[in-house]
Design an enzyme around this catalytic site. Structure first.
Site, PDB file in Angstrom:
ATOM      1  N   LYS A  28       0.837  -1.206   0.000  1.00 23.51           N
ATOM      2  CA  LYS A  28       0.000   0.000   0.000  1.00 23.51           C
ATOM      3  C   LYS A  28       0.874   1.258   0.000  1.00 23.51           C
ATOM      4  CE  LYS A  28      -2.468   0.695   3.794  1.00 23.51           C
ATOM      5  NZ  LYS A  28      -2.196   1.995   4.470  1.00 23.51           N
ATOM      6  N   SER A  47       6.578  10.513   8.545  1.00 21.88           N
ATOM      7  CA  SER A  47       7.313  10.623   7.283  1.00 21.88           C
ATOM      8  C   SER A  47       6.386  10.923   6.118  1.00 21.88           C
ATOM      9  CB  SER A  47       8.075   9.325   7.006  1.00 21.88           C
ATOM     10  OG  SER A  47       7.176   8.237   6.821  1.00 21.88           O
ATOM     11  N   GLN A  48       5.078  10.710   6.288  1.00 17.90           N
ATOM     12  CA  GLN A  48       4.139  10.991   5.203  1.00 17.90           C
ATOM     13  C   GLN A  48       4.084  12.489   4.889  1.00 17.90           C
ATOM     14  OE1 GLN A  48       0.403   9.200   6.297  1.00 17.90           O
ATOM     15  NE2 GLN A  48       1.280   7.151   6.411  1.00 17.90           N
ATOM     16  N   ASP A  94       4.258   0.147  12.055  1.00 20.47           N
ATOM     17  CA  ASP A  94       3.129  -0.719  11.719  1.00 20.47           C
ATOM     18  C   ASP A  94       3.357  -2.174  12.118  1.00 20.47           C
ATOM     19  OD1 ASP A  94       1.627   1.349  10.738  1.00 20.47           O
ATOM     20  OD2 ASP A  94       2.121   0.990   8.641  1.00 20.47           O
ATOM     21  N   ARG A 152      -5.254  -3.183  11.547  1.00 20.09           N
ATOM     22  CA  ARG A 152      -4.116  -3.914  12.109  1.00 20.09           C
ATOM     23  C   ARG A 152      -4.441  -4.583  13.445  1.00 20.09           C
ATOM     24  NH1 ARG A 152      -0.573  -3.219   8.306  1.00 20.09           N
ATOM     25  NH2 ARG A 152      -0.314  -1.174   7.303  1.00 20.09           N
ATOM     26  N   LYS A 212      -9.200  -2.251   4.568  1.00 19.03           N
ATOM     27  CA  LYS A 212      -8.407  -1.025   4.447  1.00 19.03           C
ATOM     28  C   LYS A 212      -7.051  -1.310   3.821  1.00 19.03           C
ATOM     29  CE  LYS A 212      -6.496   2.749   7.215  1.00 19.03           C
ATOM     30  NZ  LYS A 212      -6.923   3.833   6.320  1.00 19.03           N
TER      31      LYS A 212
END
Length: 407
Positions: free
Chosen positions: A22, A147-148, A291, A365, A389
């Site tokens: 993703k 970081s996005q 994650d 998650r 998702k």
């Protein structure tokens, strides 16, 4: 809706299909759109809801861009609209309206975009107008934020009249995701430099190109956990992922080696094998791979491994407050999660229950991290379809390893 998971104690073996990355898919879609490329240029695109939302929103101009619950999509399209939008609004779910976006908005305003908060300062929804006159070509931003934000700015940097230099003012978190962005930009013929804490991108053109997305290392983590918690020897094949990957979540192969799983890389796949040795206490830093934290916590709790952890700060602003959610659900299997000055300790239980019911908190998650407990006990997962998702086919793959799912 609930799923009840039960597995009989047989040898775990076979091949399971991973979703495409993703993280890589969403970056490739933005860059491809900035390059003027066709969507078909991107092969093996993720079927995850977040990516499909991105694909739909980039497909045509909108007055209102609704990203739903997709955090990456929110951040990337916010920056994209500063280049390609005009008086566009971007919004999302109620939870998305509680996820901060201030650092990105501040940077876009410095560069010359007009961005207005429509409800609460620092949070979506936003109204955005394009950069018409670039005000700055050098900005400073903390390196220890998501970081996005940084990736979003980097991807639009070549499209700015004067390019952009980003100075990261603190220690850098999630560096692999920044490097993934730069590598993808290079795949579309954009040159960058990353020296120390300075990233420089000159004004230049992306060139449309064909690009194939790698399998998702985040999704691979759950299969490492399944095999680690199985009580018999076995093996699993995971196709479509590479040994030399830009995904920070490849770190799962190193973490799980200490939890009893060896990774053997072959052409186009990795083979997971049980090994006899495990460590009873681990010190882990999830700064570059947050994650993975939920999966690793559940595995450690079930295997009696004590964890000392750092780098979990970002978990509090994800789909849910993942620290709070994990504390609640781990307690159900007898484990505790405690924080002391940005350090977290997971203390496992001496005896696991025979069954457990897990809340998922609208977080994909949570469902997938706790599903591997079905190797050791009966597990009920509430609201199991949250997995759409990021990994829509997850439950079908779980069935392939002889886990019975009812509900």
């Amino acid at each position: 809706m609930k799923y009840r998971l039960k597995r009989y104690n047989s040898r775990l073996k076979g091949t399971v299909a991973l979703e495409s990355s993703k993280s890589e898919s969403n970056r490739a879609l933005i860059i491809n759109a900035l390059a003027g490329g066709k969507p078909s240029n991107i092969q093996n695109l993720s079927k995850a809801r977040d990516t499909q939302t991105m694909l739909k929103l980039l497909g045509e101009r909108h007055k209102v861009y609704d990203v739903k619950d997709a955090g990456t999509t929110m951040r990337f399209i916010t920056a994209y609209l500063a280049i390609k939008g005009e008086e566009a609004t971007i919004t999302g779910t109620d939870r998305m309206k509680k996820r901060p976006i201030g650092p990105l908005v501040d940077s876009l305003r410095e560069i010359g975009a007009t961005v207005d908060y429509l409800e609460n300062d620092g949070y979506p929804p936003l109204k955005i107008s394009v950069v018409k006159n670039q005000l700055k070509d050098h900005i400073a931003i903390p390196g220890n934020i998501s970081s996005q934000y940084i990736s979003a700015l980097l991807m639009i940097a070549p499209c700015l009249e004067n390019g952009l230099t980003i100075e990261l003012t603190t220690e850098i978190y999630s560096r692999p995701y920044i490097q993934m962005t730069l590598d993808l930009m290079q795949a579309f013929d954009v040159e960058t430099t990353f020296e120390g804490k300075i990233i420089t991108v000159k004004s230049q053109k992306y060139l449309p190109t064909s690009y194939a997305i790698e399998g998702d290392w985040s999704g691979a983590s759950y299969w490492y956990s399944f095999l680690s918690l199985s009580e018999k020897k076995g093996h699993l094949n995971l196709p479509g992922i590479r040994n030399y990957s830009t995904q920070g979540d490849q770190e799962i192969s190193h973490i799980m080696y200490q939890m009893g799983i060896a990774s053997h890389f072959e052409s186009g796949k990795v083979k997971l094998l049980k090994r006899n040795e495990i460590k009873r206490s681990l010190s882990l830093n999830f700064r570059n791979c947050p994650d993975l934290a939920q999966t690793v916590m559940v595995t450690a709790a079930a295997k009696g491994i004590t964890l000392e952890m750092t780098g979990l700060e970002s978990l509090k602003i994800k789909e849910t407050d993942r620290i709070s959610a994990m504390r609640n659900e781990l307690k159900k299997i007898g484990s505790t999660l405690e924080e002391n000055n940005h350090q977290w300790t997971l203390t496992p239980t001496a005896e696991l229950p025979k069954s457990v019911e897990i809340e998922t908190y609208e977080d994909h998650r949570m469902a997938m991290a706790f599903a591997p407990l079905s190797m050791l006990m009966d597990v009920t997962i509430n609201d199991p379809m949250v997995v759409e998702k990021s990994y829509p086919g997850f439950w079908e793959e779980v069935k392939k390893i002889d886990v019975t799912i009812t509900g």
